[in-house]
Motif scaffolding. Structure first.
Motif, mmCIF file in Angstrom:
data_model
loop_
_atom_site.group_PDB
_atom_site.id
_atom_site.type_symbol
_atom_site.label_atom_id
_atom_site.label_comp_id
_atom_site.label_asym_id
_atom_site.label_seq_id
_atom_site.Cartn_x
_atom_site.Cartn_y
_atom_site.Cartn_z
ATOM 1 N N GLY A 2 1.429 2.591 6.188
ATOM 2 C CA GLY A 2 2.408 2.581 7.275
ATOM 3 C C GLY A 2 2.005 3.416 8.467
ATOM 4 N N THR A 3 2.677 3.152 9.577
ATOM 5 C CA THR A 3 2.529 3.942 10.805
ATOM 6 C C THR A 3 3.911 4.431 11.224
ATOM 7 N N LEU A 4 4.018 5.717 11.469
ATOM 8 C CA LEU A 4 5.284 6.306 11.888
ATOM 9 C C LEU A 4 5.382 6.283 13.409
ATOM 10 N N VAL A 5 6.411 5.617 13.935
ATOM 11 C CA VAL A 5 6.657 5.554 15.379
ATOM 12 C C VAL A 5 7.895 6.402 15.669
ATOM 13 N N VAL A 6 7.708 7.466 16.458
ATOM 14 C CA VAL A 6 8.788 8.432 16.674
ATOM 15 C C VAL A 6 9.355 8.292 18.083
ATOM 16 N N MET A 7 10.683 8.251 18.132
ATOM 17 C CA MET A 7 11.420 8.238 19.399
ATOM 18 C C MET A 7 12.380 9.425 19.397
ATOM 19 N N PHE A 8 12.771 9.852 20.616
ATOM 20 C CA PHE A 8 13.723 10.966 20.717
ATOM 21 C C PHE A 8 14.819 10.592 21.704
ATOM 22 N N SER A 9 16.055 10.599 21.185
ATOM 23 C CA SER A 9 17.195 10.253 22.047
ATOM 24 C C SER A 9 17.535 11.418 22.953
ATOM 25 N N PRO A 10 17.842 11.142 24.219
ATOM 26 C CA PRO A 10 18.235 12.214 25.140
ATOM 27 C C PRO A 10 19.612 12.760 24.778
ATOM 28 N N PRO A 11 19.985 13.918 25.282
ATOM 29 C CA PRO A 11 21.311 14.476 25.001
ATOM 30 C C PRO A 11 22.419 13.530 25.466
ATOM 31 N N PRO A 12 23.588 13.595 24.821
ATOM 32 C CA PRO A 12 24.692 12.713 25.214
ATOM 33 C C PRO A 12 25.128 12.890 26.663
ATOM 34 N N THR A 13 24.919 14.084 27.223
ATOM 35 C CA THR A 13 25.319 14.348 28.611
ATOM 36 C C THR A 13 24.334 13.790 29.626
ATOM 37 N N TYR A 67 0.813 -1.213 0.000
ATOM 38 C CA TYR A 67 0.000 0.000 0.000
ATOM 39 C C TYR A 67 0.848 1.266 0.000
ATOM 40 N N GLY A 68 2.164 1.104 -0.169
ATOM 41 C CA GLY A 68 3.031 2.275 -0.211
ATOM 42 C C GLY A 68 3.042 3.025 1.107
ATOM 43 N N THR A 104 -7.315 5.641 7.072
ATOM 44 C CA THR A 104 -8.301 4.802 6.379
ATOM 45 C C THR A 104 -7.694 3.503 5.851
ATOM 46 N N THR A 105 -6.379 3.317 5.994
ATOM 47 C CA THR A 105 -5.702 2.128 5.477
ATOM 48 C C THR A 105 -5.099 1.329 6.627
ATOM 49 N N VAL A 106 -5.296 0.024 6.602
ATOM 50 C CA VAL A 106 -4.711 -0.834 7.636
ATOM 51 C C VAL A 106 -3.194 -0.876 7.454
ATOM 52 N N LYS A 135 8.025 -4.788 9.410
ATOM 53 C CA LYS A 135 6.814 -5.298 8.782
ATOM 54 C C LYS A 135 5.967 -6.026 9.820
ATOM 55 N N LEU A 136 4.688 -5.790 9.782
ATOM 56 C CA LEU A 136 3.799 -6.338 10.799
ATOM 57 C C LEU A 136 3.334 -7.748 10.482
ATOM 58 N N TYR A 137 3.410 -8.166 9.223
ATOM 59 C CA TYR A 137 2.889 -9.477 8.850
ATOM 60 C C TYR A 137 3.959 -10.406 8.301
#
Length: 217
Positions: A132-143, A127-128, A160-162, A207-209
């Motif tokens: 898809g689902t975007l899962v966002v993470m944020f890395s903490p500062p190196p310090t 489905y191009g 609207t798309t699975v 991939k989920l499947y």
């Protein structure tokens, strides 16, 4: 009497030879007329014209498909840009508790780099981008003593798309001295400081499947 029959035989042979010559000459005259009415140059010209027309038609179709593909990709980039700028950055500000004193900034080169990699990974799916689902993470500062990325949220690219896959995007803030000095000046001027997203990021497709993963780092 013998001379009479001999003469008749000679006349018969002469008539027969004349008819044969006429029969032989007729096809040549017919072929001559055919060549005059339908010369070879005309048929070759028609074939050349047909070949040129078919080539022009193929070229026109290729140009049309390329134009449609450019429009489709432009629309995808527009949707993804709106998702990252309006939803992801807003959610980052909330989860990271930046408050009113700090604003998040995603530079255009970094944004375009992220979008290109997202489309590259997503277009290989059934489905191009829409699937898809975007899962966002944020890395903490190196310090920071805590090195575990902070989960920002999940953003379906098309409600609207699975979803058949997930794109796990891990961002981090830049730690440039130049930016720290600029933020110090901003605070002294009573302006908001900036948290700038670094150009180094991680993007992993899950991939989920099917048990397969693709990644970009």
């Amino acid at each position: 009497l013998i001379h009479f029959y001999k003469r008749r035989l000679d006349l018969f042979d002469q008539n027969l030879s004349n008819r044969s010559s006429e029969m032989i000459s007729k096809p040549s005259s017919v072929s001559k007329q055919f060549n005059e009415c339908y010369p070879m140059a005309i048929s070759e010209y028609k074939n050349d014209t047909w070949d040129d027309s078919s080539l022009n038609l193929d070229q026109s179709l290729d140009d049309a498909f390329q134009h449609l593909e450019k429009e489709r990709l432009a629309a995808l980039f527009k949707i993804l840009t709106r998702t990252l700028k309006n939803q992801v950055l807003y959610r980052c500000s909330k989860v990271l508790e930046l408050g009113l004193q700090i604003t998040m900034d995603l530079p255009t080169p970094t944004l375009n780099h992220i979008l290109n990699q997202m489309v590259l990974l997503a277009e290989r799916e059934p489905y191009g981008v829409r699937g898809g689902t975007l899962v966002v993470m944020f890395s903490p500062p190196p310090t920071s003593p805590n090195t575990t990325p902070i989960k920002i949220g999940r953003f379906p690219l098309d409600s609207t798309t699975v979803s058949t896959y997930e794109l796990h995007l891990t961002l981090q803030s830049t730690n440039q001295v130049k930016l720290k000095l600029a933020n110090l000046v901003r605070r002294l001027q009573g302006k908001q400081a900036k948290l700038v997203v670094d150009n180094k990021f991680s993007l992993v497709k899950k991939k989920l499947y099917r048990s397969s993963t693709s990644s970009f780092k």
